[in-house]
Design a protein around this motif. Structure first.
Motif, PDB file in Angstrom:
ATOM      1  N   LEU A  57       0.853  -1.175   0.000  1.00 51.24           N
ATOM      2  CA  LEU A  57       0.000   0.000   0.000  1.00 51.24           C
ATOM      3  C   LEU A  57       0.896   1.234   0.000  1.00 51.24           C
ATOM      4  O   LEU A  57       1.542   1.545   0.990  1.00 51.24           O
ATOM      5  N   THR A  58       0.986   1.901  -1.143  1.00 50.57           N
ATOM      6  CA  THR A  58       1.848   3.077  -1.267  1.00 50.57           C
ATOM      7  C   THR A  58       1.149   4.319  -0.711  1.00 50.57           C
ATOM      8  O   THR A  58      -0.026   4.276  -0.345  1.00 50.57           O
ATOM      9  N   GLY A  59       1.869   5.411  -0.682  1.00 45.55           N
ATOM     10  CA  GLY A  59       1.304   6.662  -0.196  1.00 45.55           C
ATOM     11  C   GLY A  59       0.136   7.134  -1.044  1.00 45.55           C
ATOM     12  O   GLY A  59      -0.827   7.693  -0.529  1.00 45.55           O
ATOM     13  N   LEU A  60       0.221   6.927  -2.368  1.00 45.66           N
ATOM     14  CA  LEU A  60      -0.874   7.327  -3.253  1.00 45.66           C
ATOM     15  C   LEU A  60      -2.128   6.512  -2.959  1.00 45.66           C
ATOM     16  O   LEU A  60      -3.233   7.057  -2.908  1.00 45.66           O
ATOM     17  N   HIS A  61      -1.959   5.211  -2.735  1.00 42.00           N
ATOM     18  CA  HIS A  61      -3.102   4.360  -2.411  1.00 42.00           C
ATOM     19  C   HIS A  61      -3.738   4.810  -1.097  1.00 42.00           C
ATOM     20  O   HIS A  61      -4.960   4.916  -0.990  1.00 42.00           O
ATOM     21  N   GLN A  62      -2.894   5.073  -0.110  1.00 42.89           N
ATOM     22  CA  GLN A  62      -3.402   5.524   1.182  1.00 42.89           C
ATOM     23  C   GLN A  62      -4.140   6.853   1.054  1.00 42.89           C
ATOM     24  O   GLN A  62      -5.194   7.048   1.664  1.00 42.89           O
ATOM     25  N   PHE A  63      -3.595   7.762   0.260  1.00 38.61           N
ATOM     26  CA  PHE A  63      -4.231   9.069   0.070  1.00 38.61           C
ATOM     27  C   PHE A  63      -5.608   8.919  -0.565  1.00 38.61           C
ATOM     28  O   PHE A  63      -6.578   9.544  -0.128  1.00 38.61           O
ATOM     29  N   LYS A  64      -5.711   8.099  -1.604  1.00 35.39           N
ATOM     30  CA  LYS A  64      -7.001   7.908  -2.279  1.00 35.39           C
ATOM     31  C   LYS A  64      -8.028   7.276  -1.348  1.00 35.39           C
ATOM     32  O   LYS A  64      -9.188   7.691  -1.312  1.00 35.39           O
ATOM     33  N   LEU A  65      -7.598   6.272  -0.590  1.00 38.93           N
ATOM     34  CA  LEU A  65      -8.518   5.626   0.339  1.00 38.93           C
ATOM     35  C   LEU A  65      -8.928   6.574   1.461  1.00 38.93           C
ATOM     36  O   LEU A  65     -10.095   6.603   1.865  1.00 38.93           O
ATOM     37  N   CYS A  66      -7.988   7.364   1.953  1.00 40.37           N
ATOM     38  CA  CYS A  66      -8.316   8.340   3.010  1.00 40.37           C
ATOM     39  C   CYS A  66      -9.289   9.400   2.505  1.00 40.37           C
ATOM     40  O   CYS A  66     -10.191   9.815   3.241  1.00 40.37           O
ATOM     41  N   CYS A  67      -9.113   9.841   1.259  1.00 42.48           N
ATOM     42  CA  CYS A  67     -10.056  10.817   0.687  1.00 42.48           C
ATOM     43  C   CYS A  67     -11.454  10.228   0.593  1.00 42.48           C
ATOM     44  O   CYS A  67     -12.438  10.895   0.937  1.00 42.48           O
ATOM     45  N   CYS A  68     -11.555   8.992   0.150  1.00 39.27           N
ATOM     46  CA  CYS A  68     -12.873   8.358   0.053  1.00 39.27           C
ATOM     47  C   CYS A  68     -13.501   8.184   1.434  1.00 39.27           C
ATOM     48  O   CYS A  68     -14.698   8.440   1.611  1.00 39.27           O
ATOM     49  N   PRO A 100     -23.596   5.356   0.175  1.00 37.83           N
ATOM     50  CA  PRO A 100     -23.245   4.077  -0.461  1.00 37.83           C
ATOM     51  C   PRO A 100     -22.429   4.244  -1.745  1.00 37.83           C
ATOM     52  O   PRO A 100     -21.612   3.385  -2.075  1.00 37.83           O
ATOM     53  N   ILE A 101     -22.615   5.353  -2.453  1.00 41.76           N
ATOM     54  CA  ILE A 101     -21.830   5.590  -3.666  1.00 41.76           C
ATOM     55  C   ILE A 101     -20.358   5.730  -3.302  1.00 41.76           C
ATOM     56  O   ILE A 101     -19.477   5.134  -3.934  1.00 41.76           O
ATOM     57  N   TRP A 102     -20.050   6.534  -2.289  1.00 42.89           N
ATOM     58  CA  TRP A 102     -18.655   6.695  -1.865  1.00 42.89           C
ATOM     59  C   TRP A 102     -18.103   5.406  -1.272  1.00 42.89           C
ATOM     60  O   TRP A 102     -16.915   5.108  -1.419  1.00 42.89           O
ATOM     61  N   SER A 103     -18.938   4.611  -0.622  1.00 44.49           N
ATOM     62  CA  SER A 103     -18.488   3.319  -0.104  1.00 44.49           C
ATOM     63  C   SER A 103     -18.108   2.386  -1.256  1.00 44.49           C
ATOM     64  O   SER A 103     -17.087   1.692  -1.199  1.00 44.49           O
ATOM     65  N   PHE A 104     -18.917   2.374  -2.293  1.00 48.98           N
ATOM     66  CA  PHE A 104     -18.623   1.571  -3.480  1.00 48.98           C
ATOM     67  C   PHE A 104     -17.331   2.042  -4.144  1.00 48.98           C
ATOM     68  O   PHE A 104     -16.504   1.237  -4.570  1.00 48.98           O
ATOM     69  N   CYS A 105     -17.140   3.352  -4.204  1.00 51.60           N
ATOM     70  CA  CYS A 105     -15.918   3.926  -4.767  1.00 51.60           C
ATOM     71  C   CYS A 105     -14.695   3.474  -3.979  1.00 51.60           C
ATOM     72  O   CYS A 105     -13.670   3.111  -4.554  1.00 51.60           O
ATOM     73  N   THR A 106     -14.794   3.492  -2.665  1.00 51.28           N
ATOM     74  CA  THR A 106     -13.682   3.061  -1.813  1.00 51.28           C
ATOM     75  C   THR A 106     -13.348   1.598  -2.063  1.00 51.28           C
ATOM     76  O   THR A 106     -12.180   1.225  -2.177  1.00 51.28           O
ATOM     77  N   TYR A 107     -14.366   0.765  -2.162  1.00 56.70           N
ATOM     78  CA  TYR A 107     -14.132  -0.656  -2.412  1.00 56.70           C
ATOM     79  C   TYR A 107     -13.516  -0.890  -3.797  1.00 56.70           C
ATOM     80  O   TYR A 107     -12.627  -1.724  -3.953  1.00 56.70           O
ATOM     81  N   LEU A 108     -13.957  -0.124  -4.793  1.00 52.76           N
ATOM     82  CA  LEU A 108     -13.366  -0.257  -6.126  1.00 52.76           C
ATOM     83  C   LEU A 108     -11.896   0.147  -6.132  1.00 52.76           C
ATOM     84  O   LEU A 108     -11.069  -0.501  -6.787  1.00 52.76           O
ATOM     85  N   ILE A 109     -11.552   1.200  -5.411  1.00 52.02           N
ATOM     86  CA  ILE A 109     -10.152   1.612  -5.326  1.00 52.02           C
ATOM     87  C   ILE A 109      -9.334   0.531  -4.646  1.00 52.02           C
ATOM     88  O   ILE A 109      -8.233   0.187  -5.094  1.00 52.02           O
ATOM     89  N   TYR A 110      -9.857  -0.047  -3.582  1.00 52.43           N
ATOM     90  CA  TYR A 110      -9.154  -1.132  -2.898  1.00 52.43           C
ATOM     91  C   TYR A 110      -8.970  -2.330  -3.826  1.00 52.43           C
ATOM     92  O   TYR A 110      -7.878  -2.896  -3.913  1.00 52.43           O
TER      93      TYR A 110
END
Length: 115
Positions: A57-68, A100-110
């Protein structure tokens, strides 16, 4: 539409500006539907490929997940505030749908980073 918009006008135009009720009941839901449709295609694609065993899990991945996660928390707080203080129905529905839309977005990023 008066039930959904409450005291606000549905519009779509009022004084050469789009009304908030029209924006939140029509325009944002078109975007939400597009995200669900294309997200479902991406979800199907990601589920058909094997997942990585040892991914970092890189910094970019962490940043995207934290934003979501931040968007989920903000939408949840706004939903509770709107529920308590009795805002317009379209605002309450909009915030309720965006969680739920943002939750789905978070799961897709993961899934995207583990596939």
């Amino acid at each position: 539409m008066s039930v959904l918009c409450g005291g606000d006008t549905f519009g779509p135009w009022e004084d050469s500006v789009l009304t908030f009720c029209f924006i939140k009941t029509v325009l944002f839901y078109i975007g939400f539907l597009g995200f669900i449709a294309f997200g479902a295609l991406r979800f199907k694609y990601l589920k058909s490929h094997p997942r990585l065993e040892n991914y970092q899990l890189t910094g970019l991945h962490q940043f995207k997940l934290c934003c979501c996660f931040a968007f989920i928390v903000i939408a949840s707080i706004k939903f509770v505030i709107y529920l308590i203080h009795g805002f317009q129905p379209y605002e309450l529905i909009f915030e309720g749908v965006s969680i739920p839309i943002w939750s789905f977005c978070t799961y897709l990023i993961y899934l995207d980073y583990t596939t």
